[in-house]
Design an enzyme around this catalytic site. Sequence first.
Site: not given
Length: 141
Positions: A116, A127
């Site tokens: 990712h 994140e």
Amino acid sequence: MSNKTFAIIKPDAVAKNVVGEIIAMIQKAGFKVLAMKYTRITKVQAGEFYSVHKERPFYGELVDYMTSGAIVPIALEKENAVEEFRKLIGATDPTKADEGTVRKLFGTGIEANAIHGSDSDENALNEIGFFFSKSEVVGNQ
Ligand code: IDP
Ligand code: MG
């Protein structure tokens, strides 16, 4: 502009024992590791992490896949980090990714695509915060 991005080495790549090779690629590309762990997440956590995709047909499978084994979340720093990291990992579909990219080398399919990478500065910071407390991130102490 933020110089941080966030990566996850996904369960397929961890299961293939290529964590070391992927981290070597990331470091050779000039990224500094700010935080990293070898861990596993719950379906609730995976669902929240990928909540932008909750209307997509593959959402349920994506949550199952991301909770199928260990993952390695990593906070990274480099100038223009988000864009540079997306270049290093390549297109979502490994068959469409450029030669030499992480997904081309290690991905096995559009879902199990090895890694990712954040898609914006704002998401990168969110994140990183999802996986690491402030004091765990180098430079934030
Ligand atoms: P990205 O990871 O390249 O930013 P996104 O569109 O944000 O791609 O999708 C998030 C993740 O969802 C992908 O990395 C991949 O694991 C999975 N995914 C994306 N598109 C598909 C699909 O069409 N089928 C199954 N899984 C998909
Ligand atoms: Mg994305």
